[in-house]
Scaffold this motif. Structure first.
Motif, PDB file in Angstrom:
ATOM      1  N   LEU A   1       0.838  -1.180   0.000  1.00 41.19           N
ATOM      2  CA  LEU A   1       0.000   0.000   0.000  1.00 41.19           C
ATOM      3  C   LEU A   1       0.880   1.240   0.000  1.00 41.19           C
ATOM      4  CD1 LEU A   1      -2.700  -0.950   2.667  1.00 41.19           C
ATOM      5  CD2 LEU A   1      -2.822  -1.230   0.185  1.00 41.19           C
ATOM      6  N   ARG A   2       0.333   2.326  -0.561  1.00 41.82           N
ATOM      7  CA  ARG A   2       1.085   3.575  -0.620  1.00 41.82           C
ATOM      8  C   ARG A   2       0.163   4.728  -0.223  1.00 41.82           C
ATOM      9  NH1 ARG A   2       4.087   3.573  -5.796  1.00 41.82           N
ATOM     10  NH2 ARG A   2       2.006   3.718  -6.730  1.00 41.82           N
ATOM     11  N   VAL A   3       0.693   5.641   0.561  1.00 43.07           N
ATOM     12  CA  VAL A   3       0.011   6.887   0.916  1.00 43.07           C
ATOM     13  C   VAL A   3       0.912   8.034   0.496  1.00 43.07           C
ATOM     14  CG1 VAL A   3      -0.838   8.325   2.805  1.00 43.07           C
ATOM     15  CG2 VAL A   3      -1.311   5.865   2.797  1.00 43.07           C
ATOM     16  N   ARG A   4       0.347   8.987  -0.230  1.00 40.04           N
ATOM     17  CA  ARG A   4       1.128  10.128  -0.722  1.00 40.04           C
ATOM     18  C   ARG A   4       0.676  11.395   0.014  1.00 40.04           C
ATOM     19  NH1 ARG A   4       3.862   9.149  -5.542  1.00 40.04           N
ATOM     20  NH2 ARG A   4       3.274   7.252  -6.682  1.00 40.04           N
ATOM     21  N   PRO A   5       1.578  12.029   0.771  1.00 40.86           N
ATOM     22  CA  PRO A   5       1.225  13.289   1.424  1.00 40.86           C
ATOM     23  C   PRO A   5       1.077  14.401   0.393  1.00 40.86           C
ATOM     24  CG  PRO A   5       3.545  12.807   1.732  1.00 40.86           C
ATOM     25  CD  PRO A   5       2.959  11.611   1.033  1.00 40.86           C
TER      26      PRO A   5
ATOM     27  N   ALA B   1       2.857  16.891  -0.108  1.00 40.66           N
ATOM     28  CA  ALA B   1       4.187  17.172  -0.665  1.00 40.66           C
ATOM     29  C   ALA B   1       5.183  16.226  -0.002  1.00 40.66           C
ATOM     30  CB  ALA B   1       4.571  18.623  -0.425  1.00 40.66           C
ATOM     31  N   GLY B   2       6.247  15.937  -0.716  1.00 34.34           N
ATOM     32  CA  GLY B   2       7.262  15.062  -0.151  1.00 34.34           C
ATOM     33  C   GLY B   2       7.141  13.635  -0.634  1.00 34.34           C
ATOM     34  N   ALA B   3       7.980  12.783  -0.037  1.00 34.31           N
ATOM     35  CA  ALA B   3       8.075  11.397  -0.484  1.00 34.31           C
ATOM     36  C   ALA B   3       6.863  10.587  -0.047  1.00 34.31           C
ATOM     37  CB  ALA B   3       9.342  10.762   0.080  1.00 34.31           C
ATOM     38  N   PRO B   4       6.415   9.658  -0.879  1.00 34.19           N
ATOM     39  CA  PRO B   4       5.299   8.785  -0.493  1.00 34.19           C
ATOM     40  C   PRO B   4       5.717   7.798   0.583  1.00 34.19           C
ATOM     41  CG  PRO B   4       6.206   8.079  -2.589  1.00 34.19           C
ATOM     42  CD  PRO B   4       6.897   9.358  -2.240  1.00 34.19           C
ATOM     43  N   VAL B   5       4.744   7.276   1.297  1.00 32.02           N
ATOM     44  CA  VAL B   5       4.959   6.238   2.296  1.00 32.02           C
ATOM     45  C   VAL B   5       4.496   4.918   1.688  1.00 32.02           C
ATOM     46  CG1 VAL B   5       4.369   5.403   4.593  1.00 32.02           C
ATOM     47  CG2 VAL B   5       4.540   7.874   4.163  1.00 32.02           C
ATOM     48  N   CYS B   6       5.414   3.967   1.547  1.00 29.28           N
ATOM     49  CA  CYS B   6       5.107   2.664   0.965  1.00 29.28           C
ATOM     50  C   CYS B   6       5.309   1.587   2.032  1.00 29.28           C
ATOM     51  CB  CYS B   6       5.997   2.368  -0.231  1.00 29.28           C
ATOM     52  SG  CYS B   6       5.867   3.580  -1.565  1.00 29.28           S
TER      53      CYS B   6
END
Length: 431
Positions: free
Chosen positions: A72-76, A78-83
């Motif tokens: 799963l991925r969450v994209r804020p 701005a900045g780097a996504p959380v995978c």
């Protein structure tokens, strides 16, 4: 004389799941006779939908799963996504058509389940059972499976829908009326209006099933929340991407907010996400879906008569803070079916614990009041809490100490203020 032991009203996810769990003989258990009632084709049936949930596999409806993801991925904003990898869990998508085909196949082979096509006007609680007042559709009706006592039939729809609840009065229908006398009724139809609540937001979304010219998707990873979308004045918005191949995906625009958009507003939002954020290039839209899920701290009564119960979203199966319903209604229907087969009183249990509902009420209040920044909150949680633990938390599977640890990853001051003011807030009808 009873016409059947059980009537299941509405053949969406909850109604079909309960009928499926009651179908057939289980050694050493009772085999109740079941009537499954669904609305005739037309406006009372919902459009095709997708349902998502997560789990370790080996589930009852795995054969209907369209696709699943281990990452799963969450994209804020701005900045780097959380995978994050979530094995041994899988995030799964089921399309309503596939689910209905699976259930229909199994019900057709079950001698104890009959399917009726009719509009339910009212459900009446009477001594020793309940009466279901029906109206047949115009023209000949279709029967599914052995049906010596009835000549109505058939379901569709991915969410429970079979006309308004009894409190809203009879729905328009044609043809002769019928009455079924049963011992128990499980009504999965959506409520005509929401109960009074301290906080109610709407999770509303519009999505495209797309096929792109270029291979732009990673089919191993689902984008759960992409906060690079323009944020509304009230609430929050995010993109949601479920790829089923390098060229194919469900792409949705979602808002948690007090008000819906116009049809043009939803199309514009999805188009903006596809073109300006994802930059998918040339594509074809194969199908669309639109939906609205109430996110509310209103109590959802599961028992509305001595023999009449609500299940599914109408019975509180939706997790208020997330909108996920499929896993909750499976817990609910599993418990109901187990009680019926053991000869016990089949009161549907709460799909979510009192502690989970209390935490959700605090979160909804914090979001609705604007005290917390929704995109920042969810992005931070996924970055700081291990993904498997967070998913267990969102499904009510964590212990108290784990819940407290998750809570400490939120803005403690605004959340505490929201918790302290909740007992002072009146419950009001949703406009």
């Amino acid at each position: 004389m009873l016409d059947a032991d059980v009537a299941v009203v509405g053949a969406g996810a909850a109604g079909l799941s309960l009928a499926h769990r009651l179908a057939g003989h289980v050694p050493g258990a009772r085999t109740p006779s079941v009537v499954l009632v669904d609305a005739p084709p037309g406006p009372l049936r919902p459009p095709r939908r997708t349902w998502c949930y997560w789990g370790p596999g080996g589930g009852r409806f795995d054969a209907a799963v369209t696709a699943e993801w281990e990452h799963l991925r969450v994209r804020p904003p701005a900045g780097a996504p959380v995978c994050a990898g979530i094995a041994p869990l899988r995030y799964r998508m089921i399309r309503s058509d596939d689910f209905e085909r699976l259930v229909a196949r199994d019900l057709a082979a079950s001698p104890n389940v009959r399917r009726l096509e009719a509009t339910v006007d009212t459900v009446e609680d009477v001594p020793g059972g309940a009466l279901v007042h029906l109206r047949e559709p115009d023209g000949p009706t279709r029967a599914y499976g052995p049906s010596p006592a009835y000549d109505l039939s058939r379901p569709h729809g991915p969410s429970p829908a079979n006309g308004p609840s009894p409190a809203n009065g009879p729905s328009p229908a044609h043809g002769p009326s019928r009455v079924l006398r049963v011992r128990w009724v499980f009504d999965s139809r959506p409520l005509g209006s929401l109960p009074a609540a301290r906080t109610t937001l709407l999770q509303h979304f519009h999505g495209w099933f797309v096929r792109t010219d270029r291979p732009v998707f990673d089919p191993r990873t689902a984008d759960l929340m992409d906060f690079r979308t323009p944020q509304p004045a009230e609430g929050l918005s995010f993109g949601y991407v479920l790829p089923t191949g390098p060229h194919e995906a469900l792409v949705e625009y979602t808002e948690f907010s007090p008000r819906l958009l116009t049809a043009d507003g939803y199309e514009s939002a999805v188009r903006g996400y596809v073109d300006d954020v994802l930059r998918l290039g040339d594509l074809r839209v194969l199908a669309t879906e639109t939906g609205v899920i109430p996110m509310t701290d209103a109590p959802m009564p599961r028992q509305v008569g001595e023999s009449v119960f609500r299940i599914g979203a109408a019975g509180g199966a939706t997790r208020p803070a997330t909108g996920y319903t499929f896993a909750g209604l499976q817990r609910q229907t599993r418990a109901v079916a187990g009680a019926l087969r053991r000869g016990r009183r089949p009161v549907p249990p709460p799909a979510h614990s009192a502690r989970s509902r209390a935490m959700d009420a605090v979160l909804l209040r914090a979001l609705d009041s604007g005290r917390v920044d929704g995109p920042a909150l969810f992005s931070h949680l996924f970055a700081r809490v291990p993904a498997r633990r967070l998913l267990r938390f969102l499904d009510g599977g964590t212990h108290l100490h784990e819940d407290l640890a998750v809570g400490l990853r939120t803005p403690v001051g605004p959340m505490l203020r929201s918790a302290l003011e909740l007992p002072l807030l009146p419950r009001r009808p949703f406009d």
